[in-house]
Scaffold this active site. Sequence first.
Site, PDB file in Angstrom:
ATOM      1  N   ASP A   6       0.885  -1.166   0.000  1.00 55.40           N
ATOM      2  CA  ASP A   6       0.000   0.000   0.000  1.00 55.40           C
ATOM      3  C   ASP A   6       0.922   1.215   0.000  1.00 55.40           C
ATOM      4  O   ASP A   6       1.429   1.617   1.044  1.00 55.40           O
ATOM      5  CB  ASP A   6      -0.900  -0.001   1.238  1.00 55.40           C
ATOM      6  CG  ASP A   6      -1.806   1.215   1.295  1.00 55.40           C
ATOM      7  OD1 ASP A   6      -2.258   1.672   0.223  1.00 55.40           O
ATOM      8  OD2 ASP A   6      -2.052   1.716   2.407  1.00 55.40           O
ATOM      9  N   GLU A  12      -1.422  -1.460  -4.929  1.00 55.01           N
ATOM     10  CA  GLU A  12      -2.636  -0.686  -5.191  1.00 55.01           C
ATOM     11  C   GLU A  12      -2.387   0.313  -6.313  1.00 55.01           C
ATOM     12  O   GLU A  12      -1.332   0.941  -6.368  1.00 55.01           O
ATOM     13  CB  GLU A  12      -3.054   0.047  -3.921  1.00 55.01           C
ATOM     14  CG  GLU A  12      -4.405   0.718  -4.026  1.00 55.01           C
ATOM     15  CD  GLU A  12      -4.848   1.286  -2.697  1.00 55.01           C
ATOM     16  OE1 GLU A  12      -5.593   0.592  -1.988  1.00 55.01           O
ATOM     17  OE2 GLU A  12      -4.435   2.407  -2.372  1.00 55.01           O
ATOM     18  N   ASP A  45      -2.360   0.891   7.473  1.00 55.89           N
ATOM     19  CA  ASP A  45      -1.585   0.764   6.233  1.00 55.89           C
ATOM     20  C   ASP A  45      -1.147  -0.676   5.990  1.00 55.89           C
ATOM     21  O   ASP A  45      -1.151  -1.151   4.853  1.00 55.89           O
ATOM     22  CB  ASP A  45      -0.372   1.698   6.264  1.00 55.89           C
ATOM     23  CG  ASP A  45      -0.787   3.160   6.267  1.00 55.89           C
ATOM     24  OD1 ASP A  45      -1.443   3.585   5.300  1.00 55.89           O
ATOM     25  OD2 ASP A  45      -0.466   3.876   7.234  1.00 55.89           O
TER      26      ASP A  45
END
Length: 173
Positions: free
Chosen positions: A8, A67, A139
């Site tokens: 991420d 992502e 996160d």
Amino acid sequence: MAIILGIDPGSRVTGYGVIRQQGRQLIYLGSGCIRTQVPDLPSRLKRIYAGVSEIITQFSPDVFSVEQVFMAKNADSALKLGQARGVAILAAVNNDLPVFEYAARQVKQSVVGTGGADKSQVQHMVRSILKLSAAPQADAADALAIAITHCHFNQNLLRVGDPRLVLTRGRLR
């Protein structure tokens, strides 16, 4: 059996999550955050690259999942996010890992069941899916969710020309 690294990306905090897929079972291997305390962007990018490279060396993943960049209201933030994402992908490519990208809504849909899920819902479902004693930090949970999404989307990934694939009840297995 495959080891999947989920990332991420963020210019200040980059989450990572590592899981192993054994058949339909997902096993938690590790997660955390790469924090960049330095004020200038080039030094932060260098730290992200070094951190992701270190994680790759430590866990020897087979796959890198990340992502996709979303459109932020602030163009400067979106550019910094894209740069952080770029150095993370570079670390994967330099280690000969295949890179898979997933949209944030796709990750939330895969893990929670709705593309509009909030961070606490993602944390809760990651904890449940991986049978963790506590919810990971936001996160890290997002990174684990990205790795889980890769497993969901690629459970029946077809490799063209793979002689091991057999047609069973209308499906290649």
